[in-house]
Write an enzyme that holds these catalytic residues in place. Structure first.
Site, PDB file in Angstrom:
ATOM      1  CG  ASP A 225      -3.214  -3.152   7.821  1.00  0.00           C
ATOM      2  OD1 ASP A 225      -4.417  -3.449   7.759  1.00  0.00           O
ATOM      3  OD2 ASP A 225      -2.796  -1.997   7.672  1.00  0.00           O
TER       4      ASP A 225
ATOM      5  CE1 TYR B  64      -3.050   3.087   1.032  1.00  0.00           C
ATOM      6  CE2 TYR B  64      -2.143   2.935   3.252  1.00  0.00           C
ATOM      7  CZ  TYR B  64      -2.915   3.594   2.311  1.00  0.00           C
ATOM      8  OH  TYR B  64      -3.562   4.757   2.661  1.00  0.00           O
TER       9      TYR B  64
ATOM     10  CB  ILE C 189      -7.955  -2.772   7.502  1.00  0.00           C
ATOM     11  CG1 ILE C 189      -7.242  -2.608   6.152  1.00  0.00           C
ATOM     12  CG2 ILE C 189      -7.081  -2.274   8.626  1.00  0.00           C
ATOM     13  CD1 ILE C 189      -6.971  -1.149   5.805  1.00  0.00           C
TER      14      ILE C 189
ATOM     15  CE  LYS D 265      -9.420   0.810   3.308  1.00  0.00           C
ATOM     16  NZ  LYS D 265      -9.495   1.969   2.407  1.00  0.00           N
TER      17      LYS D 265
END
Length: 931
Positions: free
Chosen positions: A232, A147, A234, A273
């Site tokens: 992570d 990302y 999410i 998200k």
């Protein structure tokens, strides 16, 4: 306001806001698509938002007036929520969030709400963990592609460094043990302490879930290294098809030494998200480490989740009927929308990486690139952004190592808008397939005869290094840099003549991570420095890996670095050209580096030199003459032995000839007999007219020598740029251009005259695009150029053409004639022994072994200049990297998807050696400091 009045964080350039990822957003905001108000605007496909299930949330809100109205049992709790709340978070919300986390993971794992820390989104959660787990200058390993926002979230305020774990499309960008170990070694070589690994699972930007075997590999790795692991997660609620999502928590619970590692594994989550609520700014850290929880809780006071938000979401997540229905329906809608995007892309002839999660696809557009480089990727991205009207995210912004991949989002728009975006994209691709160029193309000008070097009669032209035949800077700037000028003394070796000139240099500190990080310095060649910057992608591509500053310094008397204010004045006479020497150029580089390091507080930054061709010679010589300035040099295709009689005079043209002979003996012989045919034809009554018409020249020939020089230059340059992929380094050329030339010569119809076959073949070089109407062989209007002066003074590199092995006319180098030509042109006598006196050459191996270190001589044996370079290792630190199929400094060019394995391995060897130089430099500095 003056920068010195501000903090370093306020003035630094490490936020990452100039990434193409964010630049695309900026362009979208200037011209946003609207079905009614702006139907021709840019469609935002670079934003990973989930807008597909808002109606489910809105329906719940309309059915729960207490939550929306901040009531409990129809009694207002407004005052309670309006007052200060403990930053530990509201217990009811933390309980409901912990249960929701477990529900998304199908209750395979449980979460203790007391181990949750609430943050203002995942951005805050990741940054907080960096503050808790690492010091400034320490490193986290991240698998690529990743990302783009991590460059901001993890680094900007914390000073933590990111070291990429390079993953490949060959295995679907999966993490391998070898890639992990290589990234760890790289960090250690840079003197960085590795504090952990950070992953996104499901992956952003890939849209894939990590397998249990990958997770287990990571757990074993952090156990072995004694470091942290941040997962992570999410996107954990966006997994819409098999394989199912596996949390890192499952892998940790199954690890044999659970007690050793459970408090070094941390999870990041948010509702941005899965519920599509990025504006609510709700994130969380989950950790078994009590000290991390305590520290992160204290830090959370800088980014709290509002009490009103916690109250509303607590009620929503506690409604199990709602969460169960939402998760199921959201998965269904994501799957349908994902399928719509994949089908639309496939209809346009575009493939994707197989994915099962996320709000985007990882899209393969490598076949649409104008060149298989990151330059080609940027060009394609700009075309799609500005002309097609779609903002997608280039793979380079995600640190992908393979050009041509893009992240395309599908859940932040209506079905109709997605359909329109696919229509636009298909029309664009169809236009390319129909023969419409993807990008504006500016053909390179045909080469003038003067570019073949200093002219001498009867095929005695001195071969020269490749230069930009367009006689100017590149049309497109592929790499980000700032252009600056430095005031240089014209004569470094005089205390009387103190006149100055402005030397141009290009600088990029985009990836320069700290004052002791390296400086990659390219030694400018005989031409415009922007052109060399464009064609030296290797330096730009490895700079992020090293956290390096990049500098390209222009050579005096070339480009815009002209003494006396202009090229006309600089080239006016031998007097004005007298300071055009390699020694003065190297002194320019040394003075520039010394000054910049002082002004940028970079005295502890090691300098690594790069150069190709003449620039490679300068890089090697500078390492020998200024070892206190630079710690090492990569000298690619650098013929430092092509002086006096150190190598046989015939070497250059024998290698050129062998390049054609290895493709076709018939082709070799056709060229070999063409010279006599040209001379014979030229002596006939209308011979020069015939030749001028046959070779489509813009003006009638005055004699046959200029035509012979024009042809011989093409053959020499073809040998230099005989790359295994299409290129436009000098002229637009196909892959393996010598093979294409010989195919043209050999496959002409029966009865075709030999000179007609020669013209068909040489047109591959001079007119591959088919856009040149006639060829101009006229000399440069100034009658001279910088390299001709250098060749007539110190750069005397004698060449001959042998009768036995060469396809060129037989010629023995004649110094007397050479000297006469220089006297006629400039009124000067060459000094053929000066270079070997100044820099060495005879018995160079002994000299390098005794006094040299940290030099890489890289060469490809197809390159005719390789015969004058160092082709065998001299010592452990002065090494020769030689490839049989390589051409002129191919290793310095940008990586492409068509790179053969031997080229990839050569570059990796170069990177490993440079890493060793930098590591040894820092170790020695540390040892001296300790003393």
């Amino acid at each position: 306001m003056k920068q010195e009045l501000l903090s370093k964080i306020a003035t630094c350039n490490s936020h990452g806001q100039d990434s193409s990822y964010f630049l695309g957003w900026q362009e979208y905001e200037k011209n946003p698509y609207d079905e009614i108000k702006n139907p021709g605007g840019i469609i935002q496909m670079g934003l990973a938002e989930n807008q597909l299930s808002f109606d489910l949330i809105e329906s719940w809100l309309s059915n729960d007036p207490d939550a929306v109205g901040l009531k409990r049992g129809n009694v207002s709790v407004f005052r309670e929520l309006a007052l200060f709340q403990d930053y530990h978070g509201m217990p009811d919300f933390k309980n409901s969030l912990a249960e929701f986390l477990s529900e998304i993971r199908e209750k395979k794992v449980q979460f203790d709400p007391n181990k949750l820390v609430l943050t203002a989104g995942a951005t805050s959660a990741n940054e907080t963990l960096m503050f808790c787990l690492a010091e400034k200058g320490e490193a986290f390993l991240l698998p690529t592609p990743y990302y783009p926002g991590f460059d901001r979230d993890l680094k900007w305020r914390t000073g933590v460094e990111i070291i990429p774990i390079h993953c490949s499309s060959s295995n679907g960008f999966r993490i391998t043990e070898n890639a992990l170990k290589k990234a760890y070694r790289l960090a250690r070589k840079r003197n960085m302490k590795v504090k952990g690994v950070l992953i996104t699972n499901p992956s952003n930007p890939l849209g894939t879930t990590m397998s249990r075997s990958e997770l287990d590999l990571l757990v074993r790795f952090i156990d072995e290294k004694g470091i942290h692991l941040v997962s992570d997660e999410i996107y954990s609620g966006t997994v819409f098809t098999s394989p199912d999502f596996t949390s890192i928590k499952e892998s940790v619970m199954g690890f044999k030494d659970y007690d050793k590692i459970h408090d070094r594994v941390h999870i990041v989550y948010s509702l941005s998200k899965d519920l599509g609520l990025p504006g609510f700014r709700v994130g969380a850290i989950y950790s078994d480490n009590d000290m991390v929880i305590a520290a992160a809780t204290k830090m959370s006071s800088f980014g709290l989740v509002s009490s009103q938000t916690q109250y509303l979401l607590s009620a929503m997540l506690s409604d199990k009927k709602f969460t169960s229905n939402y998760i199921s329906e959201n998965h269904k809608r994501l799957k349908e929308r994902h399928s719509m995007l994949v089908h639309g892309l496939k209809n346009a002839g575009i493939g994707t990486l197989k994915s099962n999660a996320g709000l985007f696809c990882w899209v393969d557009m490598r076949h649409l690139l104008s060149s298989k480089t990151f330059k080609g990727e940027v060009e394609l991205w700009k075309k799609i952004l500005f002309e097609v009207g779609l903002n997608i995210s280039p793979g380079a912004s995600c640190h992908c190592t393979e050009p041509g991949w893009f992240r395309v989002c599908f859940a932040n728009m209506t079905q109709e808008t997605l359909s329109l975006s696919m229509q636009r994209l298909k029309a664009f691709v169809d236009g390319i397939g129909a023969g419409v160029r993807a990008f504006p193309f500016v053909p390179v000008k045909e080469q003038p005869a003067s570019a073949s070097g200093f002219h001498l009669p009867s095929f005695k032209s001195n071969p020269v290094f490749p230069r930009n035949h367009a006689n100017g800077p590149p049309h497109h700037k592929s790499y980000r840099y700032e252009t600056r000028y430095f005031s240089q003394v014209l004569d470094h070796f005089s205390f009387k003549n103190l006149s100055t000139f402005q030397q141009r240099y290009l600088i990029s500190v985009e990836h320069w991570s700290r004052p002791s990080s390296p400086i990659f310095f390219y030694c400018g060649n005989e031409g415009d420095i922007e052109w060399f910057a464009e064609n030296t992608g290797f330096v730009w591509e490895i700079a992020p890996r090293f956290g390096a500053m990049v500098l390209f310094a222009e050579h005096r008397y070339y480009g815009k670095s002209m003494p006396y204010g202009s090229q006309d004045a600089a080239y006016e006479s031998a007097d004005s050209l007298s300071h055009l020497t390699a020694e003065q150029a190297l002194a320019d580089f040394a003075v520039l580096l010394t000054d910049l390091k002082q002004n940028l507080s970079a005295e502890n930054s090691p300098v690594v030199l790069f150069g190709g061709s003449y620039g490679g010679m300068l890089a090697a010589w500078m390492r020998l003459k200024y070892p206190h300035i630079a710690i090492g040099a990569l000298a690619s295709s650098a013929p430092i032995l092509q002086f006096e009689n150190i190598v046989p005079y015939e070497t250059f043209y024998d290698i050129v000839s062998n390049g054609f002979k290895r493709e076709s003996a018939e082709c070799f012989n056709a060229i070999k007999q063409s010279w006599n045919e040209i001379d014979t034809q030229g002596q006939t009554a209308n011979g020069l007219t015939y030749l001028s018409n046959l070779f489509r020249l813009c003006r009638k020939l005055d004699g046959t020598q200029e035509l012979s020089d024009w042809l011989s230059s093409a053959y020499s340059y073809l040998a230099m740029v005989n790359y295994p992929y299409p290129s436009a380094f000098m002229m637009p050329l196909p892959a393996h251009p010598i093979k294409e030339v010989c195919t043209k010569i050999d496959n002409q119809p029966n009865g075709t005259r030999n000179l007609e076959r020669i013209f068909a073949g040489v047109s591959i070089y001079y007119n591959y695009t088919g856009e040149v109407d006639c060829f101009d062989l006229s000399d440069d209007p100034h009658g001279m150029n910088g390299w001709n002066w250098q060749a007539c003074t110190e750069m005397v590199m004698p060449t001959s053409s042998s009768r036995e092995n060469s396809m060129f006319p037989t010629y023995d180098f004649d110094y007397t004639s050479y000297e006469e030509g220089c006297l006629q042109s400039y009124g000067v006598r060459p000094r053929p022994r000066w270079i070997t006196t100044e820099f060495g050459g005879h018995n160079l191996s002994t000299t390098l072994k005794m006094f040299g270190s940290n030099i890489i001589f890289s060469n490809g044996l197809l390159d005719p200049w390789s015969g004058g370079s160092v082709l065998q290792d001299v010592s452990k630190s002065v090494v020769a990297l030689v490839t049989e199929e390589g051409a002129h400094h191919i290793d310095l060019r940008a990586a492409t998807t068509g790179d053969p394995d031997w080229l990839i391995e050569q570059r990796e060897s170069e990177i490993d050696l440079i890493e060793d130089w930098i590591e040894n430099y820092h170790q020695r500095k540390a040892a001296l400091f300790d003393m």
